[in-house]
Design a protein around this motif. Structure first.
Motif, PDB file in Angstrom:
ATOM      1  N   ASN A 252      73.043   2.971  -5.723  1.00  0.00           N
ATOM      2  CA  ASN A 252      73.037   1.810  -6.620  1.00  0.00           C
ATOM      3  C   ASN A 252      73.447   2.261  -8.013  1.00  0.00           C
ATOM      4  O   ASN A 252      72.604   2.425  -8.906  1.00  0.00           O
ATOM      5  CB  ASN A 252      71.653   1.149  -6.655  1.00  0.00           C
ATOM      6  CG  ASN A 252      71.671  -0.200  -7.367  1.00  0.00           C
ATOM      7  OD1 ASN A 252      72.528  -0.471  -8.200  1.00  0.00           O
ATOM      8  ND2 ASN A 252      70.710  -1.046  -7.034  1.00  0.00           N
TER       9      ASN A 252
ATOM     10  N   ASP B   4      63.482   4.713  -2.012  1.00  0.00           N
ATOM     11  CA  ASP B   4      62.531   4.394  -0.956  1.00  0.00           C
ATOM     12  C   ASP B   4      62.397   5.582  -0.005  1.00  0.00           C
ATOM     13  O   ASP B   4      63.400   6.113   0.468  1.00  0.00           O
ATOM     14  CB  ASP B   4      63.006   3.181  -0.145  1.00  0.00           C
ATOM     15  CG  ASP B   4      63.196   1.938  -1.007  1.00  0.00           C
ATOM     16  OD1 ASP B   4      62.435   1.769  -1.979  1.00  0.00           O
ATOM     17  OD2 ASP B   4      64.106   1.151  -0.697  1.00  0.00           O
TER      18      ASP B   4
ATOM     19  N   GLY C 286      65.887  -0.061  -2.282  1.00  0.00           N
ATOM     20  CA  GLY C 286      67.096  -0.080  -1.475  1.00  0.00           C
ATOM     21  C   GLY C 286      67.934   1.175  -1.577  1.00  0.00           C
ATOM     22  O   GLY C 286      69.018   1.244  -0.996  1.00  0.00           O
ATOM     23  N   THR C 287      67.441   2.185  -2.292  1.00  0.00           N
ATOM     24  CA  THR C 287      68.167   3.445  -2.424  1.00  0.00           C
ATOM     25  C   THR C 287      67.395   4.556  -1.730  1.00  0.00           C
ATOM     26  O   THR C 287      66.204   4.436  -1.446  1.00  0.00           O
ATOM     27  CB  THR C 287      68.388   3.824  -3.900  1.00  0.00           C
ATOM     28  OG1 THR C 287      67.121   4.123  -4.512  1.00  0.00           O
ATOM     29  CG2 THR C 287      69.053   2.688  -4.661  1.00  0.00           C
TER      30      THR C 287
ATOM     31  N   ARG D  47      64.161   5.464   3.238  1.00  0.00           N
ATOM     32  CA  ARG D  47      65.609   5.678   3.179  1.00  0.00           C
ATOM     33  C   ARG D  47      65.961   7.117   2.782  1.00  0.00           C
ATOM     34  O   ARG D  47      67.118   7.425   2.529  1.00  0.00           O
ATOM     35  CB  ARG D  47      66.260   4.700   2.204  1.00  0.00           C
ATOM     36  CG  ARG D  47      66.254   3.248   2.675  1.00  0.00           C
ATOM     37  CD  ARG D  47      66.887   2.330   1.633  1.00  0.00           C
ATOM     38  NE  ARG D  47      68.256   2.733   1.312  1.00  0.00           N
ATOM     39  CZ  ARG D  47      69.348   2.319   1.965  1.00  0.00           C
ATOM     40  NH1 ARG D  47      69.222   1.495   2.993  1.00  0.00           N
ATOM     41  NH2 ARG D  47      70.547   2.722   1.594  1.00  0.00           N
TER      42      ARG D  47
END
Length: 263
Positions: free
Chosen positions: A247, A208, A238-239, A211
């Motif tokens: 992850n 992302d 989410g990484t 992030r």
């Protein structure tokens, strides 16, 4: 983990065992080959080769501008010293991913497939001039700490990373040759231009942008349109920039699927 260590010219490299390697790993900026050990250890059965980039880990630093063409030639030199029929699958992260893309574009004899973990997108003006750079503040701050403090900083800033990632990551920051920043550097060519020259299968893995990922979903679509050969992009939600550290299970699943098909 690495049972064989060697040098080719100014480059240090590491292999899992005496058998010919089938997968080569190229690390990101300020990391080292040892930073791949946690991932390789979690994937038993892979015959791996990992290379310290110039100025990183235990590799030397030639007195010349820092260019991705030089990183490409370094990787090609090591791979030529231990060739495998049909080439290797080359896996790269960040700087190493861009180096892998340069290698795949120009040396199809050495690369049978390539995995790009969040590479930079490159710059349209690449190749026109060398520039000066300086030590990033975050790196200078880390290098001022001792090893336990660097590990603690990493644990604080990235609490989701597996514990075995922290020590090699922290050690690599102290190994970086500071003279690297005395040499002019040249930005990479646009990733889309390189993909247009790569005919082997490509797996692009990114996270992302909010992030810290360098590759957005929109840019991944541009990459797919530019690619000359088989191409697949995987977004792992989410990484951030270090997808495999953020992850590992999902990263291993995607990488294993790719390796099962192409190595």
């Amino acid at each position: 983990m690495f049972g064989v260590r060697g040098r080719t010219a100014h480059l240090a490299w590491y292999r899992t065992d005496e058998a010919a390697a089938e997968v080569a790993f190229l690390h990101g900026f300020s990391d080292s080959a040892q930073c791949w050990e946690p991932l390789i250890r979690a994937m038993p059965g892979i015959r791996a080769l990992a290379i310290d980039a110039r100025g990183h880990g235990e590799s030397g630093l030639p007195e010349e501008p820092i260019r991705y063409a030089a990183h490409r030639d370094d990787a090609a030199l090591v791979l030529s010293s231990q060739p495998r029929d049909g080439g290797m699958v080359v896996v790269g992260h960040s700087m190493g991913a861009m180096s892998a893309a340069y290698l795949a574009a120009s040396r199809p004899d050495q690369v049978r497939a390539v995995v790009l973990e969040d590479p930079p997108t490159g710059a349209p003006s690449a190749g026109q001039q060398d520039e000066q750079w300086s030590v990033p503040r975050w790196l200078a701050d880390l290098r001022a700490l001792d090893l336990p403090s660097r590990i603690a900083r990493g644990r604080s800033e990235d609490p989701a990373w597996p514990d075995d990632e922290l020590e090699p990551w922290a050690m690599s920051k102290a190994q970086l040759n500071p003279h690297l920043f005395d040499l002019p550097f040249q930005e990479a060519a646009p990733l889309t231009d390189l993909l247009a020259a790569i005919t082997c299968p490509v797996l692009l893995i990114h996270g992302d942008t909010e992030r810290g990922s360098l590759i957005s979903t929109e840019y991944a679509v541009r990459c797919a349109r530019a690619a000359a050969g088989e191409f697949r992009a995987v977004h792992i939600a989410g990484t951030g920039h270090s997808v495999r550290r953020d992850n590992r299970p999902r990263y291993i699943a995607e990488l294993s699927r790719f390796l099962d098909r192409y190595r």
